[in-house]
Design an enzyme around this catalytic site. Structure first.
Site, PDB file in Angstrom:
ATOM      1  N   CYS A  44     -17.668  38.230  27.031  1.00 60.89           N
ATOM      2  CA  CYS A  44     -18.508  38.266  28.224  1.00 60.89           C
ATOM      3  C   CYS A  44     -17.641  38.359  29.493  1.00 60.89           C
ATOM      4  O   CYS A  44     -17.042  39.396  29.749  1.00 60.89           O
ATOM      5  CB  CYS A  44     -19.444  37.073  28.244  1.00 60.89           C
ATOM      6  SG  CYS A  44     -20.804  37.228  29.427  1.00 60.89           S
ATOM      7  N   HIS A 132     -22.123  37.884  22.895  1.00 65.36           N
ATOM      8  CA  HIS A 132     -21.642  36.536  22.553  1.00 65.36           C
ATOM      9  C   HIS A 132     -21.564  36.355  21.031  1.00 65.36           C
ATOM     10  O   HIS A 132     -22.559  36.014  20.393  1.00 65.36           O
ATOM     11  CB  HIS A 132     -22.587  35.477  23.151  1.00 65.36           C
ATOM     12  CG  HIS A 132     -22.482  35.380  24.637  1.00 65.36           C
ATOM     13  ND1 HIS A 132     -21.574  34.568  25.266  1.00 65.36           N
ATOM     14  CD2 HIS A 132     -23.175  36.018  25.612  1.00 65.36           C
ATOM     15  CE1 HIS A 132     -21.708  34.696  26.584  1.00 65.36           C
ATOM     16  NE2 HIS A 132     -22.668  35.568  26.815  1.00 65.36           N
ATOM     17  N   GLU A 134     -20.329  33.943  19.473  1.00 61.94           N
ATOM     18  CA  GLU A 134     -20.365  32.521  19.096  1.00 61.94           C
ATOM     19  C   GLU A 134     -21.772  32.000  18.838  1.00 61.94           C
ATOM     20  O   GLU A 134     -21.929  30.847  18.404  1.00 61.94           O
ATOM     21  CB  GLU A 134     -19.686  31.667  20.178  1.00 61.94           C
ATOM     22  CG  GLU A 134     -20.486  31.459  21.455  1.00 61.94           C
ATOM     23  CD  GLU A 134     -20.381  32.601  22.466  1.00 61.94           C
ATOM     24  OE1 GLU A 134     -20.809  32.407  23.619  1.00 61.94           O
ATOM     25  OE2 GLU A 134     -19.874  33.683  22.097  1.00 61.94           O
TER      26      GLU A 134
END
Length: 324
Positions: A44, A132, A134
């Site tokens: 990001c 993202h 994660e």
């Protein structure tokens, strides 16, 4: 500074954040970090920063994106996406976008509008993703991390819960020494595990566990917490102070707010509760006859809690999401 990282890390991940990498108040970043030869993954904001530092362009997007959407990845010749299907879903949340890719990098992923959402410099082991990996909403995110850490950076997955357990015990013993420990135990996972680790590390005689019954617990929950911790050899000092919390006040930016029982603002409630907890803690120290100069306060606070609170212990640039 790059000099403090050299030789200490096998990989670096530049994380996301709410700012703009081209802004005058952007966090300081040593560009030499990108030339250390350490594999780097930008996520990001980190993706934009990587491109910006290397001479590419990052500008405000026409419209902010906050959505899960299909992306196309170049899995055939990009090691970050090795073993994946070409189309998958990912979470994108950003207000800026790369408008010109830095020299030496190539596009390796695109969204449904054809906009670049990942770049790679395979020779330098530098990679960046706008989405993202994660979060669960990026379906193959963990596979991307596996590829980056184990295939690209060549690290070994030797970190296990067992090794972390022993490391935690060693860290507690090293910090506490021959002093005592005060633990505030809510009964939740974080504080209960913290109390159990402290007891295991330095022994039950030097660990003082305090449970604050502030009046917000479920029916008989404080009793159940006392029983559950007692079963593990942790004797709780019970502070039954629901009335004190209901009538508590605090000061916010010079203005008195409260009492808690009549306060509507969630953030003001958290501040009143936090300040009242500290007053109750001071009283518990006195009740237990603990020397404040001979005790450590142990908390089960997780790093995400610090980040959400905008704590400088976690980040000098973290925005407050909610106070813990």
């Amino acid at each position: 500074p790059a000099s403090e990282l050299k030789g200490k890390y096998g990989a670096i991940i530049l994380s996301g954040g709410p700012g703009s990498c081209y802004a005058s108040d952007a966090p300081a970043f040593d560009p030499e970090v990108l030339d250390l030869g350490i594999p780097i993954l930008g996520v990001c904001y980190g993706y934009q920063l990587l491109n910006f530092i290397k001479g590419g362009k990052v500008e405000a997007a026409e419209k902010r994106e906050d959505l899960q959407e299909p992306i196309t990845v170049q899995s055939s010749d990009c090691r970050l996406f090795r073993g994946m299907t070409e189309t998958q879903r990912a979470l994108l949340t950003h207000g800026d976008a790369i408008t010109q890719i830095a020299a030496g990098f190539r596009a390796v992923s695109w969204n449904t509008a054809g906009k670049v959402v990942a770049i790679a410099n395979d020779e330098a082991n530098l990679y960046g993703v706008q989405f993202h990996p994660e979060v669960d909403l990026t379906e193959r995110g963990m596979d991307m991390f596996n590829n980056f850490l184990f295939r690209i950076a060549g690290l070994s997955p030797t970190f296990t819960p067992k090794s972390r357990h022993q490391a935690a015990l060693d860290e507690i013993r090293g910090i506490v020494g021959d002093k005592e420990v005060l633990v505030l135990v809510s009964g939740g996972v974080d504080s209960s595990v913290c109390a159990a680790l402290c007891k295991e590390a330095v022994g039950e005689k030097r660990v003082h566990a305090v449970h604050v019954d502030h009046g917000f617990m479920r029916h008989r929950e404080s009793e159940l917490v006392e029983q559950a911790l007692g079963a593990h050899g942790i004797k709780l000092h019970m502070a039954r102070v629901s009335k004190e919390f209901e009538e508590a006040y605090t000061s916010v930016k010079g203005k008195q707010v409260g009492p808690l029982g009549k306060t509507a603002s969630p953030e003001e409630k958290r501040m009143i509760i936090g300040d009242t907890f500290m007053r109750i803690t001071d009283k518990a120290l006195a009740d237990l006859k603990i020397n404040p100069d001979n005790v450590f306060l142990a908390q089960g606070t997780l790093r995400p809690d610090l980040i959400e609170s905008g704590s400088h212990l976690a980040s000098a640039k973290a925005d407050v999401i909610k106070t813990h």
